[in-house]
Design a protein around this motif. Structure first.
Motif, PDB file in Angstrom:
ATOM      1  N   HIS A   2       0.844  -1.192   0.000  1.00  0.00           N
ATOM      2  CA  HIS A   2       0.000   0.000   0.000  1.00  0.00           C
ATOM      3  C   HIS A   2       0.881   1.244   0.000  1.00  0.00           C
ATOM      4  N   THR A   3       0.447   2.236  -0.744  1.00  0.00           N
ATOM      5  CA  THR A   3       1.167   3.498  -0.793  1.00  0.00           C
ATOM      6  C   THR A   3       0.158   4.637  -0.908  1.00  0.00           C
ATOM      7  N   THR A   4       0.541   5.812  -0.478  1.00  0.00           N
ATOM      8  CA  THR A   4      -0.308   6.991  -0.584  1.00  0.00           C
ATOM      9  C   THR A   4       0.290   7.910  -1.634  1.00  0.00           C
ATOM     10  N   ARG A   5      -0.564   8.446  -2.492  1.00  0.00           N
ATOM     11  CA  ARG A   5      -0.068   9.334  -3.539  1.00  0.00           C
ATOM     12  C   ARG A   5      -1.131  10.376  -3.884  1.00  0.00           C
ATOM     13  N   THR A   6      -0.708  11.364  -4.651  1.00  0.00           N
ATOM     14  CA  THR A   6      -1.622  12.377  -5.157  1.00  0.00           C
ATOM     15  C   THR A   6      -2.424  11.772  -6.292  1.00  0.00           C
ATOM     16  N   GLY A   7      -3.735  12.004  -6.259  1.00  0.00           N
ATOM     17  CA  GLY A   7      -4.607  11.414  -7.265  1.00  0.00           C
ATOM     18  C   GLY A   7      -5.167  12.442  -8.223  1.00  0.00           C
ATOM     19  N   ILE A   8      -6.391  12.194  -8.658  1.00  0.00           N
ATOM     20  CA  ILE A   8      -7.059  13.064  -9.608  1.00  0.00           C
ATOM     21  C   ILE A   8      -7.572  14.321  -8.906  1.00  0.00           C
ATOM     22  N   THR A  18      -6.044  12.749  -2.398  1.00  0.00           N
ATOM     23  CA  THR A  18      -5.065  11.826  -1.866  1.00  0.00           C
ATOM     24  C   THR A  18      -5.635  10.429  -2.026  1.00  0.00           C
ATOM     25  N   ASP A  19      -4.864   9.521  -2.616  1.00  0.00           N
ATOM     26  CA  ASP A  19      -5.307   8.161  -2.869  1.00  0.00           C
ATOM     27  C   ASP A  19      -4.444   7.169  -2.097  1.00  0.00           C
ATOM     28  N   VAL A  20      -5.085   6.155  -1.518  1.00  0.00           N
ATOM     29  CA  VAL A  20      -4.369   5.009  -0.964  1.00  0.00           C
ATOM     30  C   VAL A  20      -4.448   3.935  -2.040  1.00  0.00           C
ATOM     31  N   VAL A  21      -3.286   3.534  -2.544  1.00  0.00           N
ATOM     32  CA  VAL A  21      -3.209   2.631  -3.688  1.00  0.00           C
ATOM     33  C   VAL A  21      -2.559   1.316  -3.275  1.00  0.00           C
ATOM     34  N   TYR A  22      -3.170   0.208  -3.690  1.00  0.00           N
ATOM     35  CA  TYR A  22      -2.576  -1.116  -3.494  1.00  0.00           C
ATOM     36  C   TYR A  22      -1.861  -1.486  -4.784  1.00  0.00           C
ATOM     37  N   GLN A  23      -0.555  -1.726  -4.677  1.00  0.00           N
ATOM     38  CA  GLN A  23       0.248  -2.073  -5.844  1.00  0.00           C
ATOM     39  C   GLN A  23       0.633  -3.550  -5.777  1.00  0.00           C
ATOM     40  N   VAL A  24       0.353  -4.261  -6.856  1.00  0.00           N
ATOM     41  CA  VAL A  24       0.745  -5.672  -6.956  1.00  0.00           C
ATOM     42  C   VAL A  24       2.117  -5.706  -7.616  1.00  0.00           C
ATOM     43  N   PRO A  30      10.571  -4.715 -12.182  1.00  0.00           N
ATOM     44  CA  PRO A  30      10.798  -3.693 -11.169  1.00  0.00           C
ATOM     45  C   PRO A  30       9.612  -2.728 -11.018  1.00  0.00           C
ATOM     46  N   PHE A  31       8.621  -2.859 -11.884  1.00  0.00           N
ATOM     47  CA  PHE A  31       7.466  -1.958 -11.869  1.00  0.00           C
ATOM     48  C   PHE A  31       6.223  -2.687 -11.356  1.00  0.00           C
ATOM     49  N   PRO A  32       5.288  -1.958 -10.747  1.00  0.00           N
ATOM     50  CA  PRO A  32       4.041  -2.599 -10.304  1.00  0.00           C
ATOM     51  C   PRO A  32       3.282  -3.195 -11.488  1.00  0.00           C
ATOM     52  N   GLN A  33       2.695  -4.367 -11.276  1.00  0.00           N
ATOM     53  CA  GLN A  33       1.935  -5.040 -12.328  1.00  0.00           C
ATOM     54  C   GLN A  33       0.499  -4.523 -12.399  1.00  0.00           C
ATOM     55  N   ARG A  34      -0.033  -4.121 -11.252  1.00  0.00           N
ATOM     56  CA  ARG A  34      -1.409  -3.630 -11.207  1.00  0.00           C
ATOM     57  C   ARG A  34      -1.548  -2.690 -10.023  1.00  0.00           C
ATOM     58  N   GLU A  35      -2.433  -1.705 -10.160  1.00  0.00           N
ATOM     59  CA  GLU A  35      -2.713  -0.786  -9.069  1.00  0.00           C
ATOM     60  C   GLU A  35      -4.226  -0.672  -8.886  1.00  0.00           C
ATOM     61  N   ASP A  36      -4.660  -0.723  -7.634  1.00  0.00           N
ATOM     62  CA  ASP A  36      -6.066  -0.533  -7.299  1.00  0.00           C
ATOM     63  C   ASP A  36      -6.168   0.576  -6.271  1.00  0.00           C
ATOM     64  N   VAL A  37      -6.983   1.584  -6.553  1.00  0.00           N
ATOM     65  CA  VAL A  37      -7.205   2.661  -5.591  1.00  0.00           C
ATOM     66  C   VAL A  37      -8.164   2.128  -4.534  1.00  0.00           C
ATOM     67  N   GLN A  38      -7.715   2.075  -3.285  1.00  0.00           N
ATOM     68  CA  GLN A  38      -8.517   1.553  -2.185  1.00  0.00           C
ATOM     69  C   GLN A  38      -9.348   2.641  -1.510  1.00  0.00           C
ATOM     70  N   PRO A  59     -15.395   9.685  -9.564  1.00  0.00           N
ATOM     71  CA  PRO A  59     -15.459   8.334 -10.133  1.00  0.00           C
ATOM     72  C   PRO A  59     -15.501   7.276  -9.026  1.00  0.00           C
ATOM     73  N   LEU A  60     -16.172   6.178  -9.309  1.00  0.00           N
ATOM     74  CA  LEU A  60     -16.262   5.085  -8.340  1.00  0.00           C
ATOM     75  C   LEU A  60     -14.931   4.364  -8.208  1.00  0.00           C
ATOM     76  N   LEU A  61     -14.699   3.817  -7.024  1.00  0.00           N
ATOM     77  CA  LEU A  61     -13.541   2.975  -6.782  1.00  0.00           C
ATOM     78  C   LEU A  61     -13.942   1.527  -7.033  1.00  0.00           C
ATOM     79  N   PRO A  62     -12.983   0.624  -7.248  1.00  0.00           N
ATOM     80  CA  PRO A  62     -13.342  -0.772  -7.526  1.00  0.00           C
ATOM     81  C   PRO A  62     -14.247  -1.397  -6.466  1.00  0.00           C
ATOM     82  N   GLY A  63     -14.043  -1.094  -5.203  1.00  0.00           N
ATOM     83  CA  GLY A  63     -14.900  -1.620  -4.148  1.00  0.00           C
ATOM     84  C   GLY A  63     -16.317  -1.092  -4.241  1.00  0.00           C
TER      85      GLY A  63
END
Length: 90
Positions: A2-8, A18-24, A30-38, A59-63
């Motif tokens: 999980h990481t926090t970053r600036t979003g839309i 501010t977005d909390v993002v889960y990175q797979v 060396p790069f994330p394969q997928r990111e989901d905004v939690q 916009p809606l989040l995946p959850g």
């Protein structure tokens, strides 16, 4: 991871959210394969000051999509149950 970053930009005040993002991550890359905004919130507090407008304009989040799908399925199930039992209109 999980990481926090600036979003839309916030749709109400245009402040970057501010977005909390889960990175797979993967051992093969060396790069994330997928990111989901939690989670997403506005640093100016628009999500708490105007929650209805926030939910309508952002916009809606995946959850959120999964929850809406579950709610729609439950509504459809209830309507079908009423039709089968003959207890009124759907």
């Amino acid at each position: 991871m999980h990481t926090t970053r600036t979003g839309i930009a916030c749709a109400l005040c245009l402040t970057p959210t501010t977005d909390v993002v889960y990175q797979v991550l993967s051992a093969q890359s060396p790069f994330p394969q997928r990111e989901d905004v939690q989670e997403r919130w506005c640093p100016a507090g628009c999500d708490q000051l105007h929650p209805v407008e926030w939910k309508e304009t952002m916009p809606l989040l995946p959850g959120d999509v999964a929850f809406l799908g579950l709610a729609a399925a439950l509504t459809c199930y209830k309507k079908l149950s009423r039709l089968k039992s003959g207890s009124g209109r759907p």
